[in-house]
Design an enzyme around this catalytic site. Sequence first.
Site, PDB file in Angstrom:
ATOM      1  N   ASP A  76       0.672  -1.006  -0.210  1.00 47.33           N
ATOM      2  CA  ASP A  76       0.186   0.048   0.057  1.00 47.33           C
ATOM      3  C   ASP A  76       0.947   1.371   0.028  1.00 47.33           C
ATOM      4  O   ASP A  76       1.565   2.044   0.715  1.00 47.33           O
ATOM      5  CB  ASP A  76      -0.702   0.211   0.943  1.00 47.33           C
ATOM      6  CG  ASP A  76      -1.893   0.755   1.097  1.00 47.33           C
ATOM      7  OD1 ASP A  76      -2.619   1.316   0.373  1.00 47.33           O
ATOM      8  OD2 ASP A  76      -1.306   2.459   2.203  1.00 47.33           O
ATOM      9  N   TYR A  81       2.352   9.762   0.066  1.00 46.34           N
ATOM     10  CA  TYR A  81       3.433   9.168   0.642  1.00 46.34           C
ATOM     11  C   TYR A  81       4.919   9.640   0.426  1.00 46.34           C
ATOM     12  O   TYR A  81       5.850   9.720   1.350  1.00 46.34           O
ATOM     13  CB  TYR A  81       3.444   8.192   0.970  1.00 46.34           C
ATOM     14  CG  TYR A  81       1.797   7.321   2.021  1.00 46.34           C
ATOM     15  CD1 TYR A  81       1.186   8.413   2.362  1.00 46.34           C
ATOM     16  CD2 TYR A  81       2.117   5.707   1.749  1.00 46.34           C
ATOM     17  CE1 TYR A  81       0.199   7.570   2.447  1.00 46.34           C
ATOM     18  CE2 TYR A  81       0.352   5.506   1.977  1.00 46.34           C
ATOM     19  CZ  TYR A  81      -0.340   6.655   2.515  1.00 46.34           C
ATOM     20  OH  TYR A  81      -1.288   5.724   2.906  1.00 46.34           O
ATOM     21  N   LYS A 106      -2.659   5.856  -4.178  1.00 48.05           N
ATOM     22  CA  LYS A 106      -3.783   7.138  -3.611  1.00 48.05           C
ATOM     23  C   LYS A 106      -3.354   7.839  -4.704  1.00 48.05           C
ATOM     24  O   LYS A 106      -2.546   8.846  -4.676  1.00 48.05           O
ATOM     25  CB  LYS A 106      -4.169   6.723  -2.422  1.00 48.05           C
ATOM     26  CG  LYS A 106      -4.281   5.638  -2.184  1.00 48.05           C
ATOM     27  CD  LYS A 106      -4.084   5.946  -0.299  1.00 48.05           C
ATOM     28  CE  LYS A 106      -4.213   4.118   0.477  1.00 48.05           C
ATOM     29  NZ  LYS A 106      -2.623   4.359   0.369  1.00 48.05           N
ATOM     30  N   HIS A 137      -8.005   9.322  -2.487  1.00 42.76           N
ATOM     31  CA  HIS A 137      -7.045   9.050  -0.774  1.00 42.76           C
ATOM     32  C   HIS A 137      -8.396   9.972   0.182  1.00 42.76           C
ATOM     33  O   HIS A 137      -8.253   9.135   1.002  1.00 42.76           O
ATOM     34  CB  HIS A 137      -5.770  10.128  -0.779  1.00 42.76           C
ATOM     35  CG  HIS A 137      -5.039   9.546  -0.229  1.00 42.76           C
ATOM     36  ND1 HIS A 137      -3.488   9.587  -0.433  1.00 42.76           N
ATOM     37  CD2 HIS A 137      -5.226   8.912   1.470  1.00 42.76           C
ATOM     38  CE1 HIS A 137      -2.740   9.223   1.450  1.00 42.76           C
ATOM     39  NE2 HIS A 137      -3.966   8.598   2.225  1.00 42.76           N
TER      40      HIS A 137
END
Length: 341
Positions: A76, A81, A106, A137
């Site tokens: 994931d 990120y 995402k 997201h």
Amino acid sequence: MFLWVILVASFLKSSYCDDMDGGKAPRFRMNDGKTIPTFGLGTFLGFDEKGQKEAEENEVENAVTWALDAGYRLIDTAAAYRNEEQVGQALMKTKVPREHIFVVTKLASNEKRDVVGALRKSLERLNQSYVDLYLIHNPVSFTPDESAFEVIDYLDTWKEMEEAKNLGLAKSIGVSNFNISQMERLMQNCKIRPSVLQVEVNLNLAQYELVRYCHRENVVVMAYSPFGSLFSHDASAPAPRTDDPVLVELAERYGKTVPQMVLNNLVSRGLVPIPKSVHKQRIEENIDIFDFRLTTMDLETLGKFNKDYRVVNPSFWQDHPYYPFEKVDNPKPDPFKGKKE
Ligand SMILES: NC(=O)c1ccc[n+]([C@@H]2O[C@H](COP(=O)([O-])OP(=O)(O)OC[C@H]3O[C@@H](n4cnc5c(N)ncnc54)[C@H](OP(=O)(O)O)[C@@H]3O)[C@@H](O)[C@H]2O)c1
Ligand SMILES: *[C@@H]1O[C@H](CO)[C@@H](O)[C@H](O)[C@H]1NC(C)=O
Ligand SMILES: *[C@@H]1O[C@H](CO)[C@@H](O)[C@H](O)[C@H]1NC(C)=O
């Protein structure tokens, strides 16, 4: 193993599917016919005093490599990120065949003006031609420079998610951080139904109603922050911690660790937990949960820790019209870089 799998499958309308991917976790079949491993690795590194933590050299790449070696088949990540390149490096170097790995990324909340374009950028960073799952997201949106809220109807975003799937850039599509009424509105106004909802689920936040809704609608629920405040040093976060006598007794009885009990609890509820760790030994420990089964009574005991308490509670976004969670009187300051007002 077989009995255990039947139990898990009985929580979902989607059936368990015996894909030979060489991994440790069984798979669920999703509402679009594809399959998803019932366990994965999270890669969000969190925050420190300076804001969102940046990955050190090879930090996330190593974690993903150790995870694949330990039998994880779901990874994931997210554009937000800022570690997709490192995930891509691990995917490029591993001996595990790509078709056995389930890659999730995402759409960031400031990328909604061009969904397919944003996915292509993620794919470039991941060095991939497709992802297995692309998620919105958050229902909340910001301008591209993140300086302000932007109101983009998630139904419009979803149309472009459908296009991404039709183009084959995402094999499956879903959402994250949507509440029940947003899920209902989306379900009633889409061509392709979301296959997955990723939300926070842990001992303190059981999410019974949302999970029941999703399973009835044949939507797989991925459980983020699966440990909740188990390891928290924040005194204001509710119990239990790892030394909780109830958890310790339970873990000893099964010959397992407390983190393993907590993760097994989520898998037993038919969820897909995605615990994050960047430590090899913990990565291996966390997935070593498919050789035992909690009794109904023990599952009930664990259920009593529910307090509807959120670890991820971005109240600093609560004035956005699509904010999905309960509003509070004193919103927290925004830990992300860039001001959002
Ligand atoms: N969709 C969303 O909005 C959203 C929001 C939050 C999270 N997520 C996803 O969900 C993933 C997991 O959530 P999370 O990272 O918030 O929290 P989490 O997985 O519940 O907890 C991670 C923390 O637990 C520690 N840890 C992991 N295994 C351990 C073990 N066996 N023993 C002791 N400590 C252990 C990790 O430390 P070390 O790394 O130092 O081992 C890390 O500090 C994220 O990484 C991300 O992929 C998504
Ligand atoms: C992308 O992956 C291919 C192998 O699939 C490799 O040849 C290429 O060098 C990679 N590109 C980057 C930018 O990592
Ligand atoms: C769900 O989200 C909507 C915004 O789209 C909000 O109006 C509603 O209050 C939320 N529901 C709950 C239970 O928080």
